[in-house]
Write a protein that holds these residues in place. Structure first.
Motif, PDB file in Angstrom:
ATOM      1  N   ILE A   1      -7.300   5.237  -9.736  1.00 59.71           N
ATOM      2  CA  ILE A   1      -5.916   5.336 -10.204  1.00 59.71           C
ATOM      3  C   ILE A   1      -5.300   6.662  -9.768  1.00 59.71           C
ATOM      4  O   ILE A   1      -4.146   6.707  -9.311  1.00 59.71           O
ATOM      5  N   ILE A   2      -6.060   7.747  -9.900  1.00 61.18           N
ATOM      6  CA  ILE A   2      -5.553   9.067  -9.490  1.00 61.18           C
ATOM      7  C   ILE A   2      -5.233   9.073  -7.999  1.00 61.18           C
ATOM      8  O   ILE A   2      -4.195   9.579  -7.557  1.00 61.18           O
ATOM      9  N   ILE A   3      -6.121   8.493  -7.190  1.00 59.95           N
ATOM     10  CA  ILE A   3      -5.889   8.430  -5.739  1.00 59.95           C
ATOM     11  C   ILE A   3      -4.649   7.584  -5.433  1.00 59.95           C
ATOM     12  O   ILE A   3      -3.815   7.949  -4.598  1.00 59.95           O
ATOM     13  N   ALA A   4      -4.528   6.456  -6.117  1.00 66.43           N
ATOM     14  CA  ALA A   4      -3.368   5.571  -5.899  1.00 66.43           C
ATOM     15  C   ALA A   4      -2.074   6.267  -6.289  1.00 66.43           C
ATOM     16  O   ALA A   4      -1.053   6.157  -5.583  1.00 66.43           O
ATOM     17  N   GLN A   5      -2.089   6.990  -7.404  1.00 65.70           N
ATOM     18  CA  GLN A   5      -0.894   7.713  -7.845  1.00 65.70           C
ATOM     19  C   GLN A   5      -0.509   8.800  -6.856  1.00 65.70           C
ATOM     20  O   GLN A   5       0.682   9.013  -6.583  1.00 65.70           O
ATOM     21  N   THR A   6      -1.507   9.485  -6.328  1.00 68.87           N
ATOM     22  CA  THR A   6      -1.237  10.545  -5.354  1.00 68.87           C
ATOM     23  C   THR A   6      -0.589   9.977  -4.094  1.00 68.87           C
ATOM     24  O   THR A   6       0.314  10.581  -3.510  1.00 68.87           O
ATOM     25  N   ALA A   7      -1.043   8.792  -3.705  1.00 73.24           N
ATOM     26  CA  ALA A   7      -0.529   8.184  -2.474  1.00 73.24           C
ATOM     27  C   ALA A   7       0.817   7.499  -2.675  1.00 73.24           C
ATOM     28  O   ALA A   7       1.684   7.545  -1.792  1.00 73.24           O
ATOM     29  N   GLY A   8       1.001   6.838  -3.831  1.00 69.66           N
ATOM     30  CA  GLY A   8       2.219   6.036  -3.992  1.00 69.66           C
ATOM     31  C   GLY A   8       2.847   6.049  -5.362  1.00 69.66           C
ATOM     32  O   GLY A   8       3.698   5.204  -5.661  1.00 69.66           O
ATOM     33  N   GLY A   9       2.456   6.987  -6.234  1.00 72.74           N
ATOM     34  CA  GLY A   9       3.071   7.091  -7.542  1.00 72.74           C
ATOM     35  C   GLY A   9       2.464   6.124  -8.549  1.00 72.74           C
ATOM     36  O   GLY A   9       1.561   5.346  -8.221  1.00 72.74           O
ATOM     37  N   PRO A  10       2.966   6.158  -9.805  1.00 67.46           N
ATOM     38  CA  PRO A  10       2.422   5.296 -10.866  1.00 67.46           C
ATOM     39  C   PRO A  10       2.471   3.809 -10.523  1.00 67.46           C
ATOM     40  O   PRO A  10       1.594   3.046 -10.921  1.00 67.46           O
ATOM     41  N   GLY A  11       3.504   3.408  -9.781  1.00 68.73           N
ATOM     42  CA  GLY A  11       3.628   1.999  -9.408  1.00 68.73           C
ATOM     43  C   GLY A  11       2.459   1.509  -8.583  1.00 68.73           C
ATOM     44  O   GLY A  11       1.969   0.389  -8.770  1.00 68.73           O
ATOM     45  N   ALA A  12       1.977   2.360  -7.677  1.00 69.01           N
ATOM     46  CA  ALA A  12       0.835   1.981  -6.836  1.00 69.01           C
ATOM     47  C   ALA A  12      -0.405   1.757  -7.686  1.00 69.01           C
ATOM     48  O   ALA A  12      -1.183   0.821  -7.451  1.00 69.01           O
ATOM     49  N   ALA A  13      -0.601   2.608  -8.703  1.00 73.32           N
ATOM     50  CA  ALA A  13      -1.752   2.450  -9.592  1.00 73.32           C
ATOM     51  C   ALA A  13      -1.670   1.137 -10.359  1.00 73.32           C
ATOM     52  O   ALA A  13      -2.680   0.450 -10.563  1.00 73.32           O
ATOM     53  N   MET A  14      -0.464   0.756 -10.785  1.00 69.70           N
ATOM     54  CA  MET A  14      -0.292  -0.498 -11.530  1.00 69.70           C
ATOM     55  C   MET A  14      -0.535  -1.714 -10.630  1.00 69.70           C
ATOM     56  O   MET A  14      -1.131  -2.705 -11.055  1.00 69.70           O
ATOM     57  N   ILE A  15      -0.084  -1.628  -9.392  1.00 67.75           N
ATOM     58  CA  ILE A  15      -0.322  -2.733  -8.449  1.00 67.75           C
ATOM     59  C   ILE A  15      -1.814  -2.876  -8.177  1.00 67.75           C
ATOM     60  O   ILE A  15      -2.358  -3.984  -8.143  1.00 67.75           O
ATOM     61  N   GLY A  16      -2.487  -1.744  -8.011  1.00 60.87           N
ATOM     62  CA  GLY A  16      -3.937  -1.778  -7.815  1.00 60.87           C
ATOM     63  C   GLY A  16      -4.656  -2.362  -9.017  1.00 60.87           C
ATOM     64  O   GLY A  16      -5.597  -3.150  -8.869  1.00 60.87           O
ATOM     65  N   SER A  17      -4.209  -2.010 -10.219  1.00 61.83           N
ATOM     66  CA  SER A  17      -4.810  -2.562 -11.434  1.00 61.83           C
ATOM     67  C   SER A  17      -4.576  -4.065 -11.519  1.00 61.83           C
ATOM     68  O   SER A  17      -5.466  -4.815 -11.940  1.00 61.83           O
TER      69      SER A  17
END
Length: 433
Positions: free
Chosen positions: A79-95
């Motif tokens: 999640i931290i890596i996803a947020q760094t790359a694309g913000g909170p939205g990227a982490a939610m899409i990954g989840s």
């Protein structure tokens, strides 16, 4: 197995219902709010999503599995890596994609059984990956416990921070070792409470936001297409999917242990496919509103074992209360006022326990490291995962350390000779929890 005080479908009396529900709430509370604290997500959404996710899980499993679902630690680094790359939205899409993996596996299990999954994820793969999940976060825990973030963004050693972390850690360890019955299951919560009180006396707590917060507040929703643009990238797929595959073994282990605790074969009825689907749907729901991925909690299984109260209605009550707490501005502000070193202190033990559980899995299953196959698989997983290795394919696709180590470990297990049988792998999963 002892005779239950309340069986799975027994309804408690009103006062008993409230007290027993709060026991489950306290058991999951410390760990569930720690995850959003670490990945910079709203704690209110962690509570709401855990409540709604648990309710969905109970519905999908036909109210036959008394399990509570809280925030998953396995996904913190992705999640931290996803947020760094694309913000909170990227982490939610990954989840969301991680939840979909659960749904797909549930469908396959319904059609083909689950023995194939056991051979894919033997202890020699799952154990080292769990060790990586814990140790990859070690630096984060120590940094939170020792260093203060200054206005310019730099870090500075703060002895007051360290003292708060040590108080928190000491109380958490004390409750883990010496507490009895239900209190032995809430060491994280008790450590946070003790650390918070100490921090109040030394001036590390700012109560102004708590005083200004309203009792009822609208949480910080993260809605796809509204709060952020939807963009699925190969990097997100390779970041989350390997972790989701590995955490399936944790789910199966919990179901096997829970079956023994309540005296019912949950793998057959309501079926492993239903419980896995419930876990996946809970994670999907969480991703659609802004919460972290979900997993069944061993702490709550421990509450069932100690109290001998297996009622799904008690678990449902805890889920409803958690959801309501998420809509309280006071509760959210109180959680956000917890000083960073307090969370750092409890994280030192918690992340170490995660790593140690992977080591215990290898020991309990008598993994022979004189066997070159075992030595190779574990060594590669540990160094790739803890070392933070990653592979780049062009400008858009990266596979990072933890996910890469899980993927490589699964691949090595498949291609190297001498794979364990499905029965041997199945026996090992009971020892994950």
């Amino acid at each position: 197995m002892s005779k239950p005080i309340l069986d799975v479908h027994d309804k408690p009396a009103p006062l008993q219902f409230i007290a027993l529900s709060f026991q489950h709430l306290f058991a999951m509370f410390g760990a569930t709010i720690l995850v959003p604290f670490l990945v910079d997500l709203p704690p209110s959404m962690a509570l709401i999503s855990s409540g709604l996710g648990t309710i969905a899980f109970l519905l999908i499993t036909r109210f036959q599995v008394p399990a509570y679902l809280g925030s998953s630690f396995a996904f913190i680094t992705p999640i931290i890596i996803a947020q760094t790359a694309g913000g909170p939205g990227a982490a939610m899409i990954g989840s969301f994609m991680a939840g979909c993996v659960y749904a797909v596996v549930a469908l396959i299990i319904k059609k083909a059984g689950y023995r194939w999954l056991m051979r894919l994820l033997p202890p020699i793969v799952v154990g080292p990956v769990i060790i990586v999940i814990g140790l990859a976060l070690a630096g984060t825990a120590v940094d939170m416990a020792m260093n203060e973030t200054l206005a310019n963004g730099s870090k500075e050693y703060n002895p007051l921070f360290l003292s708060a972390a040590l108080v928190t850690l000491s109380v958490t360890v004390g409750f883990s070792i010496y507490a009895k019955k239900v209190f032995s299951l809430i060491p994280i919560l008790m450590g946070i409470v003790a650390g918070y009180i100490y921090s109040m006396f030394v001036g590390l707590v700012n109560f102004d936001p708590v005083k200004e917060a309203s009792w009822i507040a609208n949480p910080e929703w993260l809605i796809p297409g509204v709060s952020y643009d939807i963009a699925v990238t190969p990097q997100l797929v390779f970041l989350m999917v390997p972790i989701a595959v590995v955490t399936l073994s944790e789910h199966i282990g919990h179901q096997l242990v829970l079956s023994k605790v309540i005296g019912r074969d949950l793998v057959k009825n309501p079926g492993l496919h239903r419980s896995i689907l419930g876990d996946g749907v809970a994670t999907i729901i969480s991703s659609l509103i802004g919460g972290p991925p979900k997993t069944t909690y061993g702490e709550n299984i421990g509450v069932l074992a100690i109290t001998r109260v297996y009622s799904v209605y008690v678990v449902l009550g805890a889920a409803v209360v958690a959801t309501l707490f998420g809509f309280s501005g006071k509760v959210t502000a109180m959680i956000q006022s917890i000083p960073t070193p307090v969370m750092g202190g409890v994280s030192i033990l918690l992340f170490g326990i995660i790593a140690s559980s992977g080591l215990r899995m290898l020991v309990d299953n008598n993994i022979d490291f004189g066997d070159k196959r075992n030595l190779v698989i574990s060594s590669v997983i540990l160094v790739l995962g803890i070392g933070g290795a990653y592979i780049k394919f062009g400008p858009v696709l990266e596979i990072h350390g933890m996910a890469l180590s899980a993927f490589v470990g699964i691949l090595l297990n498949v291609i190297l000779p001498g794979r364990p049988s499905a029965d041997e792998a199945l026996e090992s999963l009971e020892k994950i929890s």
